[in-house]
Each structure stands twice: as structure tokens, then as C-alpha cells.
Design a protein around this motif. Structure first.
Motif, short mmCIF file in Angstrom:
data_model
loop_
_atom_site.label_atom_id
_atom_site.label_comp_id
_atom_site.label_asym_id
_atom_site.label_seq_id
_atom_site.Cartn_x
_atom_site.Cartn_y
_atom_site.Cartn_z
N TRP A 34 -3.73 -6.35 32.06
CA TRP A 34 -3.79 -5.04 31.42
C TRP A 34 -3.52 -3.93 32.43
N LEU A 35 -4.13 -4.02 33.61
CA LEU A 35 -3.95 -3.00 34.64
C LEU A 35 -2.49 -2.95 35.13
N ALA A 36 -1.88 -4.13 35.30
CA ALA A 36 -0.49 -4.17 35.75
C ALA A 36 0.42 -3.53 34.70
N GLY A 37 0.17 -3.83 33.45
CA GLY A 37 0.97 -3.22 32.38
C GLY A 37 0.78 -1.72 32.31
N ALA A 38 -0.47 -1.27 32.43
CA ALA A 38 -0.76 0.16 32.38
C ALA A 38 -0.10 0.90 33.54
N ALA A 39 -0.06 0.27 34.71
CA ALA A 39 0.55 0.91 35.88
C ALA A 39 2.06 0.99 35.76
N LEU A 40 2.68 -0.06 35.23
CA LEU A 40 4.14 -0.09 35.12
C LEU A 40 4.68 0.67 33.92
N PHE A 41 3.86 0.83 32.90
CA PHE A 41 4.33 1.41 31.64
C PHE A 41 5.01 2.77 31.82
N PRO A 42 4.38 3.75 32.49
CA PRO A 42 5.06 5.06 32.62
C PRO A 42 6.33 4.99 33.44
N ILE A 43 6.37 4.11 34.42
CA ILE A 43 7.59 3.93 35.23
C ILE A 43 8.69 3.33 34.38
N ARG A 65 9.06 3.41 31.14
CA ARG A 65 9.55 4.35 30.13
C ARG A 65 10.64 5.24 30.69
N ARG A 66 10.48 5.67 31.93
CA ARG A 66 11.48 6.53 32.55
C ARG A 66 12.75 5.75 32.87
N LEU A 67 12.57 4.53 33.39
CA LEU A 67 13.73 3.74 33.80
C LEU A 67 14.64 3.40 32.62
N VAL A 68 14.05 3.03 31.48
CA VAL A 68 14.90 2.63 30.35
C VAL A 68 15.64 3.81 29.73
N ILE A 69 15.20 5.02 30.05
CA ILE A 69 15.91 6.20 29.58
C ILE A 69 17.00 6.61 30.57
N ARG A 70 16.68 6.55 31.85
CA ARG A 70 17.59 7.10 32.86
C ARG A 70 18.66 6.11 33.32
N ALA A 71 18.36 4.81 33.29
CA ALA A 71 19.32 3.82 33.81
C ALA A 71 20.42 3.54 32.79
N ASP A 72 21.61 3.28 33.28
CA ASP A 72 22.73 2.92 32.42
C ASP A 72 22.66 1.46 31.98
N GLU A 73 22.13 0.60 32.86
CA GLU A 73 21.94 -0.80 32.52
C GLU A 73 20.78 -1.33 33.36
N SER A 74 20.33 -2.55 33.05
CA SER A 74 19.17 -3.07 33.75
C SER A 74 19.40 -4.52 34.17
N PRO A 75 18.54 -5.05 35.07
CA PRO A 75 18.66 -6.43 35.50
C PRO A 75 17.99 -7.42 34.56
N THR A 76 17.60 -6.95 33.39
CA THR A 76 16.94 -7.83 32.43
C THR A 76 17.41 -7.47 31.01
N THR A 77 16.58 -7.62 30.02
CA THR A 77 16.99 -7.50 28.63
C THR A 77 17.50 -6.10 28.29
N GLU A 78 18.62 -6.06 27.58
CA GLU A 78 19.21 -4.81 27.12
C GLU A 78 19.41 -4.86 25.61
#
Length: 261
Positions: A230-239, A241-254
Motif C-alpha cells: 500500500w505504501l509503495a503504491g501511495a508513493a508512486l501514484f502521484p509520480i 499520474r504525471r508520467l502518463v500525462i507528460r510522456a509520449d510513450e512508456s516502457p510498459t503497457t500503453e
């Protein structure tokens, strides 16, 4: 590679774990996967809300699992949502949870009377295709996604669009972007756009091997127990959210949106 019984595998898995971890990255546990699906839902709602769909539209969700994207379509105001899944375990529970939605048991890789041709304005197929381990059945599934759409209808799908060579494992196949796009185009589906659905909160399938191992190990270590997951998810969640908006593509599911020509 030995052919597996995919239906039996998913029947066992969803019968035992009909939660976010059952349909998600199982090794990372339910608590972490709950945060992951918050990101997935946000991306889906953002992208699907831009489509020309509304209260009079009819939408099919393939591989409904726990009903995440069925609920998303309903939230977007779609008037007629139909769900489908390969397993009886999912369909029976979905019918109980959503009595106002029609659910059918159907294998998208085979033509089904339950899924008539040209009868939907949109179809979603999220985190399903890369679990079809046979290439011929994959191609048949894509053809069927196109078949159920009316002309101009939308196909909304998620995939791991690799820029490296394909990767075949027992329960998942990560295919290359050119191969997938070719399959879609052959089925009459024109690609309109592709956006990151996740970035760090999933296996880094399209990253360099060293990073894949290091980050995968870090995620598994951080999610060994429900509280740390839960803590790992809570820590990564805000990061995330920003990455999936700003990045053109990702190294995982698109997520990709296509249109029936």
C-alpha cells in the motif's frame, strides 16, 4: 512453446482471487494493484471521454474481469454496455454485481453468436491481447474486435508495444509494435493514437534488460507485505499520474485507440 489451456488458467485464478491482483500484476499483491488501477482508470476515462460516444451508444467490453472498464463506460454515460469474459468465474460474479449490464461468456479469438457483427459503436479490450499466447488466435481476436464494430466505431485496447524483439512466456506474449499495428490494419482498424497507460508501476517489458531486472526486483521487494505494498503504491501514484500525462510513450503497457474503416 507448449500450448496451455488459457481458459482453465484464468478460471482457477479468478475463482481464487477476483480482485485487482487477480486481473493485474499478481505478484505485487492487492494493495499495490489497487493503486495501479486508479491510474489505469484515470487514463481510460481521460481518453475514452474524448470519443464521439454518449447515452445512445452501444459498447462492448472484452475481458471484463472484475468489471473495471464496464464501470468506466457507465461513468462516461454510455447507455448500453455489454460485458464479456472468457471465464464462468468472472461472468457469474459480474452478473451479480451489475444486474443492469448484460454479460456473456465468450472467447474473443473465436467467432461467437453472442457477439454479432457491426453491432457496437465501441469495443474495449484492456490487458487481454497479450495474454493470448498463440499468434493465430491473436490475429483472429483482432479480426473479431473489428467485426463487432459498426463503420467508424472505436477499438480501445491496451498492449505492450515492444520496440525490441518479441518475448514469449507461458501466460503472456509481448509482441512488437510493427507486428501489432500490422494486425490491426489488416483487420480494418486504423490507429488514431497511443498513450502511456502506466510507466513505473508495472513490469518494464520494453526497457533495457538491466533496468528491467533492477526495477522488477525493487517492486517485488517493496510489495512483500500488504502494508508495504500500500505504501509503495501511495508513493508512486502521484509520480505515475504525471508520467502518463507528460510522456509520449512508456516502457510498459500503453493504451491505443483505433477506428473501424
Amino acid at each position: 512453446m507448449t500450448r496451455i489451456d488459457e481458459k482453465a488458467f484464468w478460471e482457477r485464478r479468478l475463482a481464487a482471487d477476483w480482485t485487482e491482483s487477480g486481473v493485474g500484476y499478481h505478484a505485487l499483491g492487492r494493495q499495490f494493484n489497487a493503486w495501479v488501477y486508479r491510474v489505469r482508470r484515470e487514463v481510460f476515462l481521460r481518453e475514452a471521454s474524448s470519443l464521439a460516444l454518449g447515452a445512445t451508444s452501444r459498447v462492448l467490453d472484452v475481458g471484463s474481469g472484475t468489471g473495471v472498464y464496464v464501470r468506466c463506460w457507465k461513468q462516461l454515460g454510455i447507455g448500453d454496455v455489454v460485458g464479456s469474459d472468457l471465464t464462468d468465474a468472472a461472468v457469474e460474479r459480474l452478473r451479480e454485481r451489475h444486474p443492469d449490464v448484460k454479460f456473456v461468456r465468450a472467447d474473443v479469438s473465436r467467432a461467437q453468436d453472442e457477439l454479432p457483427a457491426a453491432s457496437f459503436d465501441a469495443v474495449s479490450c484492456m490487458d487481454v491481447l497479450f495474454h493470448i499466447t498463440d499468434d493465430d488466435r491473436y490475429l483472429a481476436a483482432v479480426q473479431n474486435l473489428a467485426r463487432v464494430l459498426r463503420p467508424g466505431g472505436y477499438a480501445v485496447l491496451s498492449e505492450n508495444f515492444l520496440h525490441r524483439g518479441p518475448e514469449y512466456t507461458e501466460h503472456q506474449v509481448n509482441r512488437t509494435m510493427p507486428w501489432i499495428v500490422s494486425a490491426l490494419e489488416d483487420a480494418g482498424l486504423r490507429v488514431e493514437r497511443r498513450v502511456p497507460m502506466l510507466y513505473l508501476m508495472n513490469a518494464q517489458v520494453d526497457a533495457p534488460p538491466i533496468w528491467r531486472k533492477l526495477w522488477g526486483g525493487a517492486l517485488r521487494a517493496a510489495t512483500l507485505t500488504p502494508p508495504t505494498g500500500w505504501l509503495a503504491g501511495a508513493a508512486l501514484f502521484p509520480i505515475e499520474r504525471r508520467l502518463v500525462i507528460r510522456a509520449d510513450e512508456s516502457p510498459t503497457t500503453e493504451m491505443m485507440i483505433c477506428r473501424r474503416t
